[in-house]
Write a protein that holds these residues in place. Structure first.
Motif, mmCIF file in Angstrom:
data_model
loop_
_atom_site.group_PDB
_atom_site.id
_atom_site.type_symbol
_atom_site.label_atom_id
_atom_site.label_comp_id
_atom_site.label_asym_id
_atom_site.label_seq_id
_atom_site.Cartn_x
_atom_site.Cartn_y
_atom_site.Cartn_z
ATOM 1 N N ILE A 206 -16.007 13.248 -3.440
ATOM 2 C CA ILE A 206 -15.368 14.518 -3.664
ATOM 3 C C ILE A 206 -14.301 14.890 -2.859
ATOM 4 C CG2 ILE A 206 -15.967 17.166 -3.089
ATOM 5 C CD1 ILE A 206 -19.121 16.366 -3.494
ATOM 6 N N VAL A 207 -13.266 15.216 -3.613
ATOM 7 C CA VAL A 207 -11.957 15.083 -2.753
ATOM 8 C C VAL A 207 -11.259 16.511 -3.065
ATOM 9 C CG1 VAL A 207 -9.527 14.203 -3.057
ATOM 10 C CG2 VAL A 207 -11.599 13.110 -3.813
ATOM 11 N N SER A 208 -10.542 17.009 -1.842
ATOM 12 C CA SER A 208 -9.772 18.302 -1.534
ATOM 13 C C SER A 208 -8.773 18.202 -0.652
ATOM 14 C CB SER A 208 -11.005 19.339 -1.175
ATOM 15 O OG SER A 208 -10.348 20.701 -1.201
ATOM 16 N N GLY A 209 -7.914 19.237 -0.621
ATOM 17 C CA GLY A 209 -6.740 19.311 0.265
ATOM 18 C C GLY A 209 -5.467 19.054 -0.617
ATOM 19 N N GLY A 210 -4.262 19.280 -0.039
ATOM 20 C CA GLY A 210 -2.864 19.571 -0.491
ATOM 21 C C GLY A 210 -2.505 18.380 -1.115
ATOM 22 N N ALA A 211 -3.143 17.155 -0.858
ATOM 23 C CA ALA A 211 -2.458 15.933 -1.292
ATOM 24 C C ALA A 211 -3.768 15.091 -2.318
ATOM 25 C CB ALA A 211 -2.219 15.045 -0.224
ATOM 26 N N ALA A 212 -4.889 16.072 -2.526
ATOM 27 C CA ALA A 212 -5.802 15.441 -3.189
ATOM 28 C C ALA A 212 -5.219 15.022 -4.608
ATOM 29 C CB ALA A 212 -6.918 16.593 -3.500
ATOM 30 N N ARG A 213 -4.711 15.812 -5.322
ATOM 31 C CA ARG A 213 -4.480 15.289 -6.816
ATOM 32 C C ARG A 213 -3.738 13.983 -6.881
ATOM 33 N NH1 ARG A 213 -6.075 18.760 -10.348
ATOM 34 N NH2 ARG A 213 -6.236 21.105 -9.888
ATOM 35 N N SER A 214 -2.481 13.602 -5.959
ATOM 36 C CA SER A 214 -1.941 12.357 -6.020
ATOM 37 C C SER A 214 -2.995 11.169 -5.620
ATOM 38 C CB SER A 214 -0.820 12.323 -5.184
ATOM 39 O OG SER A 214 -1.114 12.729 -3.479
ATOM 40 N N LEU A 215 -3.814 11.448 -4.564
ATOM 41 C CA LEU A 215 -4.818 10.620 -4.247
ATOM 42 C C LEU A 215 -5.730 10.213 -5.418
ATOM 43 C CD1 LEU A 215 -6.386 8.643 -2.351
ATOM 44 C CD2 LEU A 215 -7.567 10.996 -1.567
ATOM 45 N N LEU A 216 -6.342 11.255 -5.987
ATOM 46 C CA LEU A 216 -7.153 10.990 -7.228
ATOM 47 C C LEU A 216 -6.349 10.169 -8.436
ATOM 48 C CD1 LEU A 216 -8.629 14.474 -7.454
ATOM 49 C CD2 LEU A 216 -10.100 12.383 -7.104
ATOM 50 N N GLU A 217 -5.166 10.141 -8.373
ATOM 51 C CA GLU A 217 -4.441 9.407 -9.551
ATOM 52 C C GLU A 217 -4.669 7.706 -9.397
ATOM 53 O OE1 GLU A 217 -0.473 10.582 -9.250
ATOM 54 O OE2 GLU A 217 -0.716 12.580 -10.488
ATOM 55 N N LEU A 218 -4.971 7.504 -7.985
ATOM 56 C CA LEU A 218 -4.915 6.102 -7.648
ATOM 57 C C LEU A 218 -6.409 5.546 -7.416
ATOM 58 C CD1 LEU A 218 -2.273 5.238 -5.131
ATOM 59 C CD2 LEU A 218 -2.076 4.658 -7.620
ATOM 60 N N LEU A 219 -7.545 6.542 -7.356
ATOM 61 C CA LEU A 219 -8.798 5.971 -7.040
ATOM 62 C C LEU A 219 -9.481 5.626 -8.220
ATOM 63 C CD1 LEU A 219 -10.023 8.710 -4.760
ATOM 64 C CD2 LEU A 219 -9.382 6.670 -3.797
ATOM 65 N N ARG A 220 -10.243 4.321 -8.259
ATOM 66 C CA ARG A 220 -10.816 3.996 -9.531
ATOM 67 C C ARG A 220 -12.281 3.998 -9.056
ATOM 68 N NH1 ARG A 220 -6.730 5.030 -10.881
ATOM 69 N NH2 ARG A 220 -5.036 3.724 -11.890
ATOM 70 N N LEU A 221 -13.053 5.312 -8.438
ATOM 71 C CA LEU A 221 -14.151 5.559 -8.126
ATOM 72 C C LEU A 221 -14.656 6.737 -8.764
ATOM 73 C CD1 LEU A 221 -13.371 5.085 -4.274
ATOM 74 C CD2 LEU A 221 -14.417 3.259 -5.773
ATOM 75 N N PRO A 222 -15.917 6.949 -8.766
ATOM 76 C CA PRO A 222 -16.481 8.203 -9.265
ATOM 77 C C PRO A 222 -15.841 9.427 -8.504
ATOM 78 C CG PRO A 222 -18.118 7.099 -8.501
ATOM 79 C CD PRO A 222 -16.940 6.254 -8.545
ATOM 80 N N SER A 223 -15.355 10.461 -9.286
ATOM 81 C CA SER A 223 -14.757 11.374 -8.156
ATOM 82 C C SER A 223 -14.772 12.583 -8.888
ATOM 83 C CB SER A 223 -13.051 10.995 -7.813
ATOM 84 O OG SER A 223 -12.904 9.805 -7.504
ATOM 85 N N ARG A 224 -14.461 13.749 -7.961
ATOM 86 C CA ARG A 224 -14.533 15.065 -8.108
ATOM 87 C C ARG A 224 -13.591 15.896 -7.340
ATOM 88 N NH1 ARG A 224 -19.807 19.198 -8.743
ATOM 89 N NH2 ARG A 224 -18.710 21.174 -9.016
ATOM 90 N N TYR A 225 -12.621 16.738 -8.058
ATOM 91 C CA TYR A 225 -11.965 17.251 -7.356
ATOM 92 C C TYR A 225 -12.443 18.863 -7.053
ATOM 93 C CZ TYR A 225 -7.770 20.381 -6.184
ATOM 94 O OH TYR A 225 -6.925 21.202 -5.750
ATOM 95 N N ILE A 226 -12.481 19.310 -5.845
ATOM 96 C CA ILE A 226 -12.862 20.746 -5.681
ATOM 97 C C ILE A 226 -11.713 21.228 -4.702
ATOM 98 C CG2 ILE A 226 -14.469 22.512 -4.276
ATOM 99 C CD1 ILE A 226 -16.604 20.245 -5.080
ATOM 100 N N GLU A 227 -10.931 22.375 -5.283
ATOM 101 C CA GLU A 227 -9.814 22.954 -4.748
ATOM 102 C C GLU A 227 -10.304 23.395 -3.543
ATOM 103 O OE1 GLU A 227 -6.199 26.071 -6.024
ATOM 104 O OE2 GLU A 227 -8.070 25.716 -7.457
#
Length: 246
Positions: A206-227
């Protein structure tokens, strides 16, 4: 109405919650927030008097004093959140639970509310925090590293020639700016992936924060963005306080 305030290292975010959803959310850079005069109270513009105020402040004593001054116009006494042993179905195994950052604690509470399985709770901001939450709601521990902007800044400050400019991520960087950007982003993603392996199984990130979207682009894991993960946790904590006092 609940007024939830997340005073972070780089920005201050606050929201008005009606008990079911956010009525409004605002964000300002910390430096702009600190420079505001007493005549420009950002919390007094809309929504009237809140029933509850809950604050997570990691921005230091200066921000604390501003928040004290600006919330004093309301009748409600603020809840200044600190790490705790237990709250809203989350139990802490931190050596000293009260030393856990209030933003991390609020994020764990919010994550537990949206996902009842094991998860990594990642907040990518000035610092990147990666916290392990078990399927039965136990905070197992976590890691803190510099965020991507701070990594760039430290490289610039402590080397003779590396520039403080943003490059682009490349699979095979062929210039210095792209090499810095790629290295910093690999460091962020690599830290998350190592914590994911250390936790075992296949927990959700579960990923949040100002740099979350750039981090999610590289993760190859089950992920969910919560603003608004920290604000969501603050609102849930305020609602739990209201339920206790009724």
């Amino acid at each position: 109405m609940i007024l939830a305030i997340d005073a972070g290292n780089s920005r201050v975010k606050w929201g008005w919650h009606d008990g079911a959803d956010w009525a409004s959310i605002a964000t300002v850079p910390l430096i702009e927030f600190a420079a505001s005069s007493d005549h420009i109270n950002p919390f007094s513009i809309t929504h009237g008097d809140p029933e509850r105020i809950v604050i997570a402040n990691v921005a230091g004593e200066g921000a604390h004093q501003l928040l004290v001054n600006w919330t004093s116009i309301f009748d409600a006494e603020p809840l200044w959140l600190h790490g705790e042993a237990e709250r809203c179905g989350v139990r802490s195994r931190y050596d000293r639970p009260e030393q856990l950052g209030p933003d991390r604690w609020a994020a764990l509470v919010a994550a537990r509310a949206v996902h009842t399985g094991p998860c990594l709770v990642v907040n990518a901001g000035t610092a990147t925090t990666i916290d392990m939450l078990s399927g039965d709601g136990v905070f197992l521990g976590g890691a803190i590293s510099p965020g991507i902007d701070l990594m760039r800044f430290v490289l610039h400050e402590h080397t003779g020639r590396l520039p403080l400019q943003e490059g682009s991520y490349r699979d095979a960087p062929r210039n210095t700016l792209d090499a810095i950007e790629t290295g910093c982003r690999h460091a962020q993603a690599g830290a998350v992936e190592r914590m994911h392996r250390a936790m075992g199984g296949n927990p959700l990130c579960i990923v949040s924060g100002g740099a979350a979207r750039s981090l999610l682009e590289l993760l190859r894991l089950p992920s969910r963005y919560i603003e608004n993960l920290v604000l969501d946790g603050l609102a849930r904590i305020a609602l739990s306080e209201r339920a206790v006092t009724r």
